[in-house]
Write a protein that holds these residues in place. Structure first.
Motif, mmCIF file in Angstrom:
data_model
loop_
_atom_site.group_PDB
_atom_site.id
_atom_site.type_symbol
_atom_site.label_atom_id
_atom_site.label_comp_id
_atom_site.label_asym_id
_atom_site.label_seq_id
_atom_site.Cartn_x
_atom_site.Cartn_y
_atom_site.Cartn_z
ATOM 1 N N ARG A 1 -53.625 34.311 -31.213
ATOM 2 C CA ARG A 1 -54.200 34.286 -29.863
ATOM 3 C C ARG A 1 -55.065 35.530 -29.682
ATOM 4 O O ARG A 1 -54.568 36.652 -29.624
ATOM 5 C CB ARG A 1 -53.079 34.247 -28.821
ATOM 6 C CG ARG A 1 -53.566 34.094 -27.408
ATOM 7 C CD ARG A 1 -52.477 33.496 -26.526
ATOM 8 N NE ARG A 1 -51.169 33.975 -26.937
ATOM 9 C CZ ARG A 1 -50.621 35.120 -26.485
ATOM 10 N NH1 ARG A 1 -51.244 35.837 -25.595
ATOM 11 N NH2 ARG A 1 -49.441 35.499 -26.922
ATOM 12 N N GLU B 1 -56.888 30.074 -31.410
ATOM 13 C CA GLU B 1 -55.693 29.248 -31.587
ATOM 14 C C GLU B 1 -55.677 28.067 -30.618
ATOM 15 O O GLU B 1 -56.335 28.084 -29.586
ATOM 16 C CB GLU B 1 -54.445 30.115 -31.375
ATOM 17 C CG GLU B 1 -53.866 30.115 -29.968
ATOM 18 C CD GLU B 1 -54.732 30.752 -28.894
ATOM 19 O OE1 GLU B 1 -55.831 31.247 -29.186
ATOM 20 O OE2 GLU B 1 -54.315 30.732 -27.708
ATOM 21 N N TYR C 1 -53.531 25.928 -19.866
ATOM 22 C CA TYR C 1 -52.681 25.015 -20.633
ATOM 23 C C TYR C 1 -52.571 23.703 -19.871
ATOM 24 O O TYR C 1 -52.433 23.705 -18.646
ATOM 25 C CB TYR C 1 -51.293 25.621 -20.863
ATOM 26 C CG TYR C 1 -51.366 26.882 -21.684
ATOM 27 C CD1 TYR C 1 -51.749 26.822 -23.021
ATOM 28 C CD2 TYR C 1 -51.107 28.125 -21.113
ATOM 29 C CE1 TYR C 1 -51.856 27.976 -23.786
ATOM 30 C CE2 TYR C 1 -51.206 29.280 -21.872
ATOM 31 C CZ TYR C 1 -51.593 29.205 -23.206
ATOM 32 O OH TYR C 1 -51.715 30.348 -23.953
ATOM 33 N N LEU D 1 -45.564 30.860 -27.086
ATOM 34 C CA LEU D 1 -46.950 30.638 -27.531
ATOM 35 C C LEU D 1 -47.200 31.308 -28.880
ATOM 36 O O LEU D 1 -46.412 32.150 -29.314
ATOM 37 C CB LEU D 1 -47.908 31.203 -26.487
ATOM 38 C CG LEU D 1 -47.737 30.624 -25.081
ATOM 39 C CD1 LEU D 1 -48.578 31.410 -24.078
ATOM 40 C CD2 LEU D 1 -48.125 29.147 -25.058
ATOM 41 N N LYS D 2 -48.340 30.951 -29.466
ATOM 42 C CA LYS D 2 -48.688 31.581 -30.740
ATOM 43 C C LYS D 2 -48.859 33.087 -30.540
ATOM 44 O O LYS D 2 -49.157 33.530 -29.427
ATOM 45 C CB LYS D 2 -49.973 30.962 -31.275
ATOM 46 C CG LYS D 2 -49.761 29.500 -31.618
ATOM 47 C CD LYS D 2 -50.682 29.009 -32.685
ATOM 48 C CE LYS D 2 -50.190 27.639 -33.134
ATOM 49 N NZ LYS D 2 -51.242 26.624 -33.124
ATOM 50 N N TYR E 1 -50.789 21.267 -24.305
ATOM 51 C CA TYR E 1 -51.874 21.638 -25.229
ATOM 52 C C TYR E 1 -52.891 22.567 -24.575
ATOM 53 O O TYR E 1 -52.956 22.694 -23.356
ATOM 54 C CB TYR E 1 -52.578 20.391 -25.778
ATOM 55 C CG TYR E 1 -53.270 19.527 -24.734
ATOM 56 C CD1 TYR E 1 -52.568 18.539 -24.039
ATOM 57 C CD2 TYR E 1 -54.617 19.687 -24.448
ATOM 58 C CE1 TYR E 1 -53.180 17.740 -23.093
ATOM 59 C CE2 TYR E 1 -55.246 18.885 -23.500
ATOM 60 C CZ TYR E 1 -54.520 17.916 -22.824
ATOM 61 O OH TYR E 1 -55.131 17.139 -21.886
ATOM 62 N N GLU F 1 -52.721 25.337 -28.804
ATOM 63 C CA GLU F 1 -51.308 24.985 -28.642
ATOM 64 C C GLU F 1 -51.262 23.474 -28.569
ATOM 65 O O GLU F 1 -52.123 22.860 -27.930
ATOM 66 C CB GLU F 1 -50.735 25.581 -27.356
ATOM 67 C CG GLU F 1 -50.839 27.081 -27.237
ATOM 68 C CD GLU F 1 -49.872 27.833 -28.156
ATOM 69 O OE1 GLU F 1 -48.948 27.179 -28.689
ATOM 70 O OE2 GLU F 1 -50.071 29.041 -28.340
ATOM 71 N N ASP F 2 -50.290 22.877 -29.183
ATOM 72 C CA ASP F 2 -50.209 21.421 -29.163
ATOM 73 C C ASP F 2 -48.788 21.009 -29.513
ATOM 74 O O ASP F 2 -48.355 21.146 -30.647
ATOM 75 C CB ASP F 2 -51.201 20.845 -30.194
ATOM 76 C CG ASP F 2 -51.477 19.383 -29.920
ATOM 77 O OD1 ASP F 2 -50.567 18.696 -29.407
ATOM 78 O OD2 ASP F 2 -52.592 18.935 -30.196
ATOM 79 N N CYS F 3 -48.035 20.557 -28.543
ATOM 80 C CA CYS F 3 -46.686 20.100 -28.858
ATOM 81 C C CYS F 3 -46.186 19.133 -27.793
ATOM 82 O O CYS F 3 -46.768 19.048 -26.706
ATOM 83 C CB CYS F 3 -45.719 21.280 -28.968
ATOM 84 S SG CYS F 3 -45.587 22.258 -27.485
#
Ligand code: DGJ
Length: 779
Positions: A765, A733, A775, A751-752, A691, A735-737
């Motif tokens: 981004r 943005e 990250y 990434l986005k 994330y 990130e989260d996964c």
């Protein structure tokens, strides 16, 4: 492990083998250093010598098939046919320069005697794998001891060399190298790290197929011009694959690293004290010890080699109370106020720091004597009462009462001619009486070859350090040497000045660290002009560069990371436009880069805009949560600005449960939407939560483009824009996964998309020039 059967010496670490043997002539043949091998058949790895090539020399009648010029040797001397880089050069009292050191005996012990004047590696257990080989000169009674220390877990072998005068006459030692590595082939790339002030550790690669490549300095300090850490790599080596040797020296003065390719296509590497400025008189019964060399090898590329060096430095170089302690977040006054300091200003700055979460406040230069600029007062370590009416103690109490630790700057090795110390002791300065001195920053260097001068430094610093509750000391050193000359040494000993100086310095550092074990010492020399393992043997961290620009710093820190762990690299967030480059970089990037060193701040927090102070506060809070990982974890490089528009690093906790990644781009290239973050060092089987934290961006960063998303028209640079900018931010943005370690490492996370001239929304981004991201990974 050390094996010694049949005079074959095999040193084994977890992943490497180092092997040499005694030849029938008594010379030591170097057989192999590299990836671990099973050495059952020694004959397989020795060179076959039945005759010597034409136009070369036969070592002796008895050994007429040996030509020293064409052997891989463990220790080469000058005069008997070996015409390549020697490891030792001696002028005997009769003028003879030839020497011929042959095997006499060996000993394996589990101890490591301390060097008389130099620092060295150590093991907390007190147990060592130590091999000592003694060589004796065939004609004179002199001996050489080769000492090997095996640090198996980090794949490091250290070597130091001792010369012992066993004769009845003095000799002049003109060279004594620390390491010698002979290879039976060539084609290595020699990587060295050069630079200048504010431009430290610039990597340069030279393919050496013929002749000699030398990286060295005569600056008197290990220097920003050429760091003593170098690498040799074989063709095709990358960050993660291929064969790489890393070599360093535990030494802070003039050093020399050379790779020479012989006429027969062999390569010889040597490192040690720079012979160019060195000649040392060794009297009968006396000895001379070389600095210790540090050797490592990895077949897992530059990252593999760096891992070895990092583990070695963390465990076998850094000592003392701070070895395993996380380092505090400090605020340094230098770029905030330079020499223009006083108690009121400093306390205000400290208060602002405290509000932002700072833990340690450091008063830099300008607090003593008449130190209003860099022309005077070095040497007079008496507080300036006009600036600090309540003295160091009064200021320190105020800082402590804010809940902050207090630290101080000193430059103990220096003297200004405009100082009481110089007026009282002109003979304490390194200079040649009667010659015009070559000046540097208006200051001269105290002659630390003299015990009286060392004592002065120890006592004057002890009195400063004990005059208040001092928790941190920045030990600076701002010029290089010229006019090497000690007014106390005889003419025949003047070639010893540089070496004796650094040994004197080590005595001062050792004593002060012993007297003040709680103080966190930080080395500094105009930034990174003395960033080496000698200093790190006493001080656990070093101010890496006076350049605080985030772009330059990413390059500089990337350079250091090859040989030094990142918790030795002190790194500060500073103001923009940056004071060294006048460049403006995003505040988050300045922090992100600093977070990958020992993070601190060096700017006027008391005058910063409110939203910036809030951002700094959030940064420090985040850093405190993650600094354990960042300061003690394993650091890996992916991409860097040398060959890419992106620098990418990762730091992984020892248990592999947490990691922080860093990605930064130099310049925007439009319509390059896709990026992938690739990790290193994770557990391939573990699932990680990957994330990032969403940033909030100022609408002004988007200029008139903001009108494409704004319900009302906003004129650029208008009052309306100012007002809206205060209340409305554009979300960045996140990130989260959940993703497995193997995916993160071998595929990477896509990434986005980045803003590409189109597509501005919270899923985009925002990645301007010098943009960066952290990250986080947890499992
Ligand atoms: C050089 C250092 O690198 C700076 O950080 C600062 O301490 C100045 N010296 C002070 O003179």
């Amino acid at each position: 492990m050390i094996q010694t059967e049949n005079n074959n010496f095999i040193l084994t670490t977890e992943n490497t083998t180092y092997a040499f043997r005694v030849l029938p002539s008594g010379h030591l043949e170097h057989m192999y250093y590299g990836r671990k091998i099973t050495l059952k058949n020694i004959d397989a790895v020795t060179e076959k010598h039945a005759f010597v090539p034409a136009n070369s020399t036969q070592y002796s009648r008895e050994f007429d098939h040996f030509c020293l010029e064409d052997l891989c040797l463990e220790f080469s001397s000058y005069g008997k046919g070996d015409i390549w880089e020697p490891s030792v050069e001696i002028v005997h009292s009769d003028g003879v320069r030839t020497c011929d050191f042959l095997f006499e005996k060996f000993e394996v012990t589990d101890t490591k005697p301390e060097y008389k004047m130099l620092p060295g590696s150590y093991d907390e257990s007190g147990k060592y794998e130590h091999l000592c080989i003694t060589l004796k000169d065939k004609f004179y009674n002199h001996r050489i001891e080769l000492h090997y220390y095996v640090y198996s877990q980090c794949d490091v072998i250290c070597r130091s060399v001792k010369f012992i005068n066993g004769g009845n006459e003095s000799v002049v030692l003109n060279r004594l190298m620390s390491a010698q590595l002979d290879f039976s082939d060539s084609g290595f790339t020699f990587t060295s790290f050069h630079g200048a002030w504010a431009r430290e550790m610039q990597r340069s690669d030279a393919l050496v197929t013929q002749g000699k490549f030398v990286s060295s300095t005569v600056a008197g300090v290990s220097s920003n011009r050429a760091n003593p850490f170098v690498m040799l790599s074989r063709e095709g080596a990358t960050e993660d694959y291929g064969e790489v040797y890393g070599i360093n020296l535990i030494y802070s003065s003039n050093h020399y690293e050379a790779l020479e390719v012989t006429a027969y296509g062999k390569s010889r590497f040597v490192n040690g004290i720079n012979p160019a400025t060195f000649s040392y008189v060794v009297n009968p019964g006396e000895d001379f010890e070389s600095p210790e060399a540090v050797l490592t090898y990895s077949h897992e590329g530059f990252n593999g080699m760096s891992q070895n060096m990092h583990h070695f430095v963390k465990n076998h170089i850094i000592r003392g109370e701070w070895k395993n302690k996380v380092r505090p977040v400090l605020l340094n006054s230098w770029e905030a106020a330079y020499f223009d300091i006083n108690e009121r200003k400093l306390v205000n700055l400290a208060k602002a720091g405290k509000d932002a979460g700072i833990e340690l406040f450091v008063m830099d230069d300008g607090w003593f004597g008449e130190r209003n600029d860099d022309h005077r007062s070095l040497g007079d370590w008496v507080v300036n009462k006009k600036k600090l009416p309540n003295g160091l103690e009064g200021l320190c109490k105020k800082i402590n009462s804010l809940g902050l630790d207090f630290g101080i700057w000193v430059e103990p090795e220096m003297v200004n001619t405009d100082s009481n110390l110089y007026r009282a002791h002109p003979e304490w300065s390194i200079e040649i009486p009667g010659y015009e001195h070559t000046e540097g920053r208006n200051q001269r260097i105290l002659d630390l070859t003299q015990t009286a001068v060392q004592d002065y430094i120890i006592e004057s610093m002890s009195s400063v350090f004990s005059s208040a509750n001092i928790a941190y000391v920045k030990w600076d050193m701002n010029r290089i040497f010229t006019d090497f000359y000690s007014q106390k040494l005889g003419a025949e000993n003047q070639g010893e000045v540089a070496h004796r100086y650094v040994c004197g310095l080590y005595r001062c550092m050792k004593e002060l660290v012993k007297r003040f074990p709680h103080i966190l010492f930080e080395g500094c020399s105009a930034g990174g002009n003395r960033f080496d393992l000698g200093i790190l043997s006493f001080f656990p961290q070093i101010w890496a560069s006076d350049d605080t620009d985030a772009v330059c710093r990413a390059e500089i820190q990337n350079g250091y990371s090859y040989g030094y762990p990142m918790n030795t690299v002190s790194a500060h967030v500073s103001a923009c436009p940056n004071h060294q480059t006048l460049r403006t970089t995003p505040l988050e990037t300045r922090f992100n880069v600093s977070a990958f060193g020992v993070c601190g701040y060096e700017c006027n927090l008391a005058e910063m805009k409110k939203d910036e102070v809030a951002a700094v506060k959030a940064q420090i809070e985040l850093y405190k949560k993650w600094r354990e990982v960042l300061q003690t974890g394993d650091f890996y490089r992916s991409r860097n600005f040398l060959t890419s528009n992106t620098t990418e690093w990762i730091c992984v906790s020892k248990d592999k449960k947490k990691a922080v990644g860093f990605m930064m781009q130099k310049l925007v290239r439009p319509n390059t939407r896709y990026e992938c973050f690739k990790a290193h060092g994770l557990d391939p089987d573990a699932e990680y939560h990957f994330y990032s934290f969403g940033m909030k961006y100022n609408i002004k960063n988007f200029g008139s483009l903001v009108n494409t998303v704004s319900p009302i028209h906003i004129k650029q640079d208008s009052l309306l824009e100012d007002i809206i900018a205060k209340f409305v931010k554009i979300d960045g943005e996140t990130e989260d996964c959940l993703v497995n370690g193997d995916t993160l490492m071998y595929s990477g996370v896509k990434l986005k998309q980045a803003f590409a001239g189109t597509g501005l929304n919270e899923e985009t981004r925002y990645y301007p020039d010098f943009g960066s991201r952290l990250y986080f990974m947890e499992c």
